[in-house]
Design an enzyme around this catalytic site. Structure first.
Site: not given
Ligand code: RNT
Ligand code: ZN
Length: 418
Positions: A187, A226, A228, A259, A262, A286, A294, A296, A326
């Site tokens: 990534w 990956e 995004k 992910d 994303h 992820h 995003d 997380d 993640d």
């Protein structure tokens, strides 16, 4: 009745209930037992790593919070990961970023790293029956800027190519040592805050860089790419967008990493599974939780996660989907954050495994759409939690909220003293 007996009796009743809709709970348990999660090492220290170069987190990602007790070195990180695994049933994997190498206090630049720097990790992981996955690290470095592999400045591009090539070599070494392929995730944050003069320019460069990086074949690692949506400070353009990597992965046989943070917030990541599986070899996940962006956040058992796991099970793709986590939350106990996210993910997959899929398909084939919707609704309240408790009990990890006390004790005795 004793607690254990109660759990066993509840499981027996639940298994009978599931039989009525054609589902074998024991079989679901068995399949859940074989499901490995790849724990992301970076939750334990807020994506800091051990480069000893005083770098601050960059690359459009951010951790908020400063809860005390984060892991400050390899020993602490290893201890924390092992502590987390005490509350997570099953056998799992650990995903390392390049910046977590065992550099022994030396300044090892990203274009100098070798498998030697991961020898102690490989040994430690083997001793604890954890398999390793790997990630190249192109953020938090003086040469990161806004562009790395997509940089038109040749020395910068070459530096990151060298880094990524070495990371593949490290991943291959890990895979060989554990006799199981190491998933190597790539990534990069490359992008622009404002609209670039020409979007194609940097994507062409990235394609060329990837081709150069992937020109070395390896046997014991698998490449994952990956995408995004955007990074902080890089809002207008992301070189490695989803379309870019989907195209690249489909044409060149690479695994696309999804992910869950994303994508646009109303986009369904679950809906992508069946399309991707038709055109790319496997899928890397992820699992994350975006809140408005995003962000997380710690993964919880929500509809997005349930939809995703159901889709994977419906596609009969457990063998082709690698489940990495993640997220990074520094506002609560970091080990507890691991455990909450892993248990939520396992619960989601358990519910997916308990879905009365055959009966739903039958209704659909017969055009009985009321019956299909009714069963989908009723299935939501079938007693999956009794099966979950049995899963924990039989794996000798704390049942239900019992694990909270264990995490608290570790905080009192270990992390609060850091
Ligand atoms: C960033 C990506 C990436 C990172 C880790 C640390 O938005 O999700 O996977 O979180 O590599
Ligand atoms: Zn990610």
């Amino acid at each position: 009745m004793k607690r254990e007996q109660l759990i066993e009796a509840s499981f027996a009743a639940a298994a009978e209930r599931y039989m009525q809709v054609g589902v074998r709970a024991d079989r679901a348990l068995e399949r859940l037992n074989n499901l490995s999660l790849s724990l992301h090492c970076w939750q334990a220290d807020d994506v800091g790593g051990f480069e000893n170069q005083g770098g601050t987190l960059s690359g459009g990602i951010q951790v908020t919070g400063n809860y005390p007790g984060k892991a400050r070195n390899i020993d602490e990180l290893r201890a924390d990961i092992l502590e987390a695994t005490r509350y997570i049933a099953g056998r799992h994997r650990l995903s390392l970023h390049e910046i977590y190498g065992d550099f022994g206090g030396q300044a090892v630049d990203r274009d100098e790293v070798t498998p030697e720097h991961f020898a102690s990790w490989i040994q430690w992981a083997g001793e604890h029956q954890l398999k390793l996955d790997f990630n190249s690290t192109s953020f938090s470095h003086p040469k990161s800027g806004n562009l790395t592999l997509a940089s038109p400045e040749e020395p910068v591009r070459q530096f990151w190519i060298e880094h990524t090539r070495r990371c593949r070599w490290i991943a291959d070494t890990m895979g060989a040592a554990q006799n199981d392929p190491c998933m190597m995730n790539l990534w990069i944050h490359d992008g622009c805050k404002e609209i670039p003069a020409n979007r194609m320019r940097y994507r062409r460069i990235l394609e060329k860089s990837l081709d150069e990086i992937f020109s070395t074949p390896y046997e014991h690692m698998k490449d994952c790419i990956e995408a995004k949506l955007f990074g902080i400070g890089l809002e207008s353009y992301t070189v490695g967008s989803y379309d870019f990597y989907l195209g690249y992965g489909a044409r060149k046989g690479k695994i696309v990493t999804l992910d869950t943070g994303h994508f646009h917030l109303t986009e369904s990541v679950a809906d992508k599974i069946s399309s991707l599986l038709l055109f790319t070899p496997e899928i890397m996940l992820h699992v994350s939780r975006p809140v408005r962006w995003d962000s997380d956040h710690v993964v919880i058992l929500n509809d997005d996660l349930l939809d995703l796991s159901r889709e994977i099970v419906r596609c009969d793709a457990l063998e082709h989907v690698h489940i990495g986590l993640d997220y990074f939350d520094a506002t609560i106990n970091r080990i507890g954050a691991y455990v909450i996210g892993c248990r939520a993910t396992q619960k989601a997959f358990l519910q997916a495994l308990l879905e009365p899929g055959a009966l739903l398909q039958k209704y659909e084939d017969e055009g009985r759409l009321f019956e299909r919707l009714a069963l989908q609704e009723e299935a939501k309240s079938l007693p999956w939690s009794a099966v979950w408790d049995m899963f924990c009990l039989s794996n000798e990890v704390p049942v239900g909220e019992d694990y909270i006390a264990g995490i608290g004790a570790y905080e009192r005795n270990v992390t609060s003293k850091r």
